[in-house]
Design a protein around this motif. Structure first.
Motif, PDB file in Angstrom:
ATOM      1  N   GLY A   9       0.824  -1.163  -0.070  1.00 51.83           N
ATOM      2  CA  GLY A   9       0.095  -0.049   0.044  1.00 51.83           C
ATOM      3  C   GLY A   9       0.889   1.349  -0.041  1.00 51.83           C
ATOM      4  N   THR A  10       2.152   1.435  -0.498  1.00 52.31           N
ATOM      5  CA  THR A  10       2.830   2.480  -0.343  1.00 52.31           C
ATOM      6  C   THR A  10       2.435   3.642  -1.394  1.00 52.31           C
ATOM      7  N   THR A  11       1.839   3.326  -2.263  1.00 51.18           N
ATOM      8  CA  THR A  11       1.188   4.359  -2.974  1.00 51.18           C
ATOM      9  C   THR A  11      -0.074   4.881  -2.502  1.00 51.18           C
ATOM     10  N   GLY A  12      -0.487   4.580  -1.416  1.00 52.46           N
ATOM     11  CA  GLY A  12      -1.580   5.032  -0.774  1.00 52.46           C
ATOM     12  C   GLY A  12      -1.192   5.997   0.402  1.00 52.46           C
ATOM     13  N   MET A  13      -2.134   6.620   0.935  1.00 47.65           N
ATOM     14  CA  MET A  13      -1.727   7.561   2.026  1.00 47.65           C
ATOM     15  C   MET A  13      -1.354   6.759   3.243  1.00 47.65           C
ATOM     16  N   VAL A  14      -1.878   5.765   3.712  1.00 48.08           N
ATOM     17  CA  VAL A  14      -1.540   5.062   4.782  1.00 48.08           C
ATOM     18  C   VAL A  14      -0.199   4.284   4.668  1.00 48.08           C
ATOM     19  N   GLU A  16       2.113   4.898   2.762  1.00 46.08           N
ATOM     20  CA  GLU A  16       3.307   5.668   2.509  1.00 46.08           C
ATOM     21  C   GLU A  16       3.610   6.461   3.860  1.00 46.08           C
ATOM     22  N   GLY A  17       2.459   6.790   4.690  1.00 44.25           N
ATOM     23  CA  GLY A  17       2.912   7.184   5.822  1.00 44.25           C
ATOM     24  C   GLY A  17       3.612   5.997   6.809  1.00 44.25           C
ATOM     25  N   VAL A  18       3.147   4.991   6.787  1.00 48.90           N
ATOM     26  CA  VAL A  18       4.006   3.861   7.477  1.00 48.90           C
ATOM     27  C   VAL A  18       5.444   3.594   6.865  1.00 48.90           C
ATOM     28  N   LEU A  19       5.617   3.672   5.490  1.00 45.64           N
ATOM     29  CA  LEU A  19       6.891   3.644   5.057  1.00 45.64           C
ATOM     30  C   LEU A  19       7.842   4.683   5.617  1.00 45.64           C
ATOM     31  N   LEU A  20       7.460   6.045   5.613  1.00 45.82           N
ATOM     32  CA  LEU A  20       8.355   7.040   6.051  1.00 45.82           C
ATOM     33  C   LEU A  20       8.879   6.694   7.520  1.00 45.82           C
ATOM     34  N   GLU A  21       7.963   5.956   8.253  1.00 52.05           N
ATOM     35  CA  GLU A  21       8.449   5.865   9.525  1.00 52.05           C
ATOM     36  C   GLU A  21       9.214   4.512   9.633  1.00 52.05           C
ATOM     37  N   CYS A  22       9.207   3.692   8.880  1.00 51.45           N
ATOM     38  CA  CYS A  22       9.953   2.402   8.571  1.00 51.45           C
ATOM     39  C   CYS A  22      11.416   2.858   8.246  1.00 51.45           C
ATOM     40  N   LEU A  23      11.622   3.918   7.041  1.00 48.19           N
ATOM     41  CA  LEU A  23      12.647   4.332   6.784  1.00 48.19           C
ATOM     42  C   LEU A  23      13.471   5.310   7.854  1.00 48.19           C
ATOM     43  N   ASN A  24      12.709   5.922   8.494  1.00 47.50           N
ATOM     44  CA  ASN A  24      13.203   6.882   9.769  1.00 47.50           C
ATOM     45  C   ASN A  24      13.757   6.104  10.879  1.00 47.50           C
ATOM     46  N   SER A  25      13.285   4.735  11.057  1.00 46.72           N
ATOM     47  CA  SER A  25      13.669   3.894  12.170  1.00 46.72           C
ATOM     48  C   SER A  25      14.789   3.311  12.331  1.00 46.72           C
ATOM     49  N   SER A  26      15.708   3.255  13.352  1.00 50.63           N
ATOM     50  CA  SER A  26      16.969   2.864  13.443  1.00 50.63           C
ATOM     51  C   SER A  26      16.721   1.116  13.690  1.00 50.63           C
ATOM     52  N   GLU A  27      15.403   0.889  13.916  1.00 51.24           N
ATOM     53  CA  GLU A  27      15.288  -0.523  14.408  1.00 51.24           C
ATOM     54  C   GLU A  27      14.642  -1.345  12.833  1.00 51.24           C
ATOM     55  N   VAL A  28      14.781  -0.879  12.011  1.00 46.69           N
ATOM     56  CA  VAL A  28      14.342  -1.341  10.665  1.00 46.69           C
ATOM     57  C   VAL A  28      15.536  -1.570   9.801  1.00 46.69           C
ATOM     58  N   GLU A  29      15.817  -2.811   9.412  1.00 50.01           N
ATOM     59  CA  GLU A  29      16.962  -3.097   8.617  1.00 50.01           C
ATOM     60  C   GLU A  29      16.616  -2.950   7.066  1.00 50.01           C
ATOM     61  N   GLN A  30      15.482  -3.416   6.664  1.00 51.51           N
ATOM     62  CA  GLN A  30      15.022  -3.554   5.407  1.00 51.51           C
ATOM     63  C   GLN A  30      13.609  -3.503   5.124  1.00 51.51           C
ATOM     64  N   GLY A  40       7.913   6.154  -5.264  1.00 48.91           N
ATOM     65  CA  GLY A  40       8.224   7.325  -5.714  1.00 48.91           C
ATOM     66  C   GLY A  40       9.445   7.799  -4.601  1.00 48.91           C
ATOM     67  N   HIS A  41       9.699   6.812  -3.800  1.00 49.50           N
ATOM     68  CA  HIS A  41      10.610   6.887  -2.625  1.00 49.50           C
ATOM     69  C   HIS A  41      11.780   6.156  -2.873  1.00 49.50           C
ATOM     70  N   GLN A  42      13.336   6.866  -2.635  1.00 48.48           N
ATOM     71  CA  GLN A  42      14.221   6.052  -2.608  1.00 48.48           C
ATOM     72  C   GLN A  42      15.096   6.010  -1.560  1.00 48.48           C
ATOM     73  N   HIS A  43      15.619   4.879  -1.039  1.00 45.98           N
ATOM     74  CA  HIS A  43      16.397   4.712   0.223  1.00 45.98           C
ATOM     75  C   HIS A  43      17.162   3.526   0.247  1.00 45.98           C
ATOM     76  N   PRO A  44      18.291   3.608   1.103  1.00 45.28           N
ATOM     77  CA  PRO A  44      18.960   2.454   0.987  1.00 45.28           C
ATOM     78  C   PRO A  44      18.382   1.200   1.494  1.00 45.28           C
ATOM     79  N   HIS A 164       1.425  10.871  -1.534  1.00 48.02           N
ATOM     80  CA  HIS A 164      -0.003  10.333  -1.992  1.00 48.02           C
ATOM     81  C   HIS A 164      -0.836  10.545  -0.804  1.00 48.02           C
ATOM     82  N   VAL A 165      -1.618  11.499  -0.916  1.00 43.99           N
ATOM     83  CA  VAL A 165      -2.612  11.922  -0.267  1.00 43.99           C
ATOM     84  C   VAL A 165      -4.125  11.954  -0.675  1.00 43.99           C
TER      85      VAL A 165
END
Length: 221
Positions: A9-14, A16-30, A40-44, A164-165
């Motif tokens: 669901g990363t092309t939807g509002m919910v 994408e919002g969860v994706l951003l938190e995952c990418l910002n979290s040090s607890e998430v490896e991948q 539309g997002h790129q991240h290591p 994606h809002v």
């Protein structure tokens, strides 16, 4: 425990919002995003797997191994839809996805499903969507995951910078502070939803169903 997350669901509002938190979290490896279109997002940490038919995961099944959490944020509106089609796109699709993950990851995976405020797991509601989502929740909880949590957000505030809002949000988003102030049991932010998912995936939660107050509490850790 570092999280290796499958996210839909990363092309939807919910989503994408969860994706951003995952990418910002040090607890998430991948993060493995599975969707029909690029987020539309790129991240290591981010890998995107584009797949058109979620009812048939056989072509990508071998790429779903090695993950310990799934945040299922994919969903459709029931507006203008008859129950058989809504059931196929909500209940059937979700259960097929969950069962495929269970087959390829075993019982060590935590499954988090976004349904919505008003979902009825007693199946007595007059609202078709509430019964279908309630049935979906019930069957997910019966699967042999390490943990399965059902999230029921209400009025959500988008995260600044989201691409994606939902179209209605630009007209009604300004109401969020009002709703949060007068009816806090019905309003949370997408930051809180994402952080709550991360928390329960790592540390669990006393209840399998998280209403809005539980989402806010879990987000605080």
């Amino acid at each position: 425990m570092k999280l290796r997350v499958i996210l839909t669901g990363t092309t939807g509002m919910v989503g994408e919002g969860v994706l951003l938190e995952c990418l910002n979290s040090s607890e998430v490896e991948q993060v493995l995003s599975i969707s029909r279109r690029p987020s539309g997002h790129q991240h290591p940490k981010l890998r995107e797997l584009l797949h058109e038919d979620f009812q048939n995961l056989t072509p990508i099944a071998d790429q779903l191994r090695g993950y310990n959490a799934c945040f299922f944020c994919l969903g459709v509106s029931s507006v203008g839809m008859q129950e058989p089609e809504y059931r196929r796109l909500t209940h059937d699709l979700t259960l097929h996805f969950a069962q495929t993950l269970l087959t390829h990851n075993g019982p060590d995976l935590t499954f988090c499903y976004v349904s919505g405020a008003g979902t009825d797991d007693t199946l007595r509601s007059r609202q078709m969507w509430a019964r279908v989502k309630g049935e979906t929740e019930n069957e997910l909880r019966q699967l042999d995951f390490r943990q399965a949590f059902m999230f029921r957000p209400g009025f959500l505030r988008a995260t600044p910078g989201q691409r994606h809002v939902l179209s209605y949000y630009k007209y009604f988003g300004w109401l969020y502070p009002v709703v949060r102030g007068v009816a806090p049991k019905f309003a949370s932010t997408l930051v809180e939803l994402g952080q709550a998912m991360l928390h329960v995936a790592q540390r669990g939660y006393p209840k399998p169903i998280l209403e809005v107050p539980d989402i806010v509490a879990a987000a605080k850790g």
